[in-house]
Motif scaffolding. Structure first.
Motif, PDB file in Angstrom:
ATOM      1  N   UNK A   2       0.833  -1.196   0.000  1.00 49.13           N
ATOM      2  CA  UNK A   2       0.000   0.000   0.000  1.00 49.13           C
ATOM      3  C   UNK A   2       0.864   1.241   0.000  1.00 49.13           C
ATOM      4  N   UNK A   3       0.466   2.230  -0.774  1.00 47.64           N
ATOM      5  CA  UNK A   3       1.178   3.498  -0.784  1.00 47.64           C
ATOM      6  C   UNK A   3       0.562   4.407   0.265  1.00 47.64           C
ATOM      7  N   UNK A   4       1.318   4.661   1.335  1.00 50.88           N
ATOM      8  CA  UNK A   4       0.849   5.541   2.393  1.00 50.88           C
ATOM      9  C   UNK A   4       1.242   6.975   2.081  1.00 50.88           C
ATOM     10  N   UNK A  12       2.330   6.223  11.619  1.00 53.65           N
ATOM     11  CA  UNK A  12       2.940   4.901  11.848  1.00 53.65           C
ATOM     12  C   UNK A  12       4.204   5.047  12.677  1.00 53.65           C
ATOM     13  N   UNK A  13       5.071   5.987  12.288  1.00 50.55           N
ATOM     14  CA  UNK A  13       6.333   6.188  13.002  1.00 50.55           C
ATOM     15  C   UNK A  13       6.106   6.650  14.432  1.00 50.55           C
ATOM     16  N   UNK A  14       5.077   7.462  14.676  1.00 52.92           N
ATOM     17  CA  UNK A  14       4.764   7.912  16.032  1.00 52.92           C
ATOM     18  C   UNK A  14       4.354   6.720  16.900  1.00 52.92           C
ATOM     19  N   UNK A  57       8.680   4.525   3.320  1.00 52.66           N
ATOM     20  CA  UNK A  57       9.055   3.118   3.145  1.00 52.66           C
ATOM     21  C   UNK A  57      10.549   2.937   3.390  1.00 52.66           C
ATOM     22  N   UNK A  58      11.353   3.848   2.875  1.00 57.30           N
ATOM     23  CA  UNK A  58      12.799   3.767   3.106  1.00 57.30           C
ATOM     24  C   UNK A  58      13.116   3.904   4.593  1.00 57.30           C
ATOM     25  N   UNK A  59      12.418   4.792   5.300  1.00 58.54           N
ATOM     26  CA  UNK A  59      12.641   4.942   6.743  1.00 58.54           C
ATOM     27  C   UNK A  59      12.257   3.675   7.494  1.00 58.54           C
ATOM     28  N   UNK A  60      11.169   3.011   7.071  1.00 57.94           N
ATOM     29  CA  UNK A  60      10.739   1.774   7.713  1.00 57.94           C
ATOM     30  C   UNK A  60      11.770   0.671   7.481  1.00 57.94           C
TER      31      UNK A  60
END
Length: 75
Positions: A2-4, A12-14, A57-60
């Protein structure tokens, strides 16, 4: 995948900041975390030449890999 939106990635990151080990195996004395990553579609580009992966996505991916002791990358 999925493109967030960037806002969704920030949400998500929080959540992950409140539970930094979410989705990762439990660390135990004398153990290591090993991951295997297939990059077959990782470098795909959209029609305009821009990568399909969003900055979120790269950060995840970076977050996940930073928790591993050994990463195997294959194609």
């Amino acid at each position: 995948m999925t493109d967030f939106t960037e806002t969704e990635w920030q949400t998500i990151e929080a959540h992950l900041q409140n539970s930094p080990n979410y989705g990762m195996p439990e660390r135990r004395d004398g153990s290591i975390v090993i991951a295997s990553w297939n990059i077959r579609k990782f470098g795909q580009f959209a029609e305009n030449g821009v990568t399909k992966k969003s900055p979120g996505a790269f950060r995840m991916i970076e977050r996940f890999c930073s928790e591993c002791d050994l990463i195997a990358i294959q194609e």
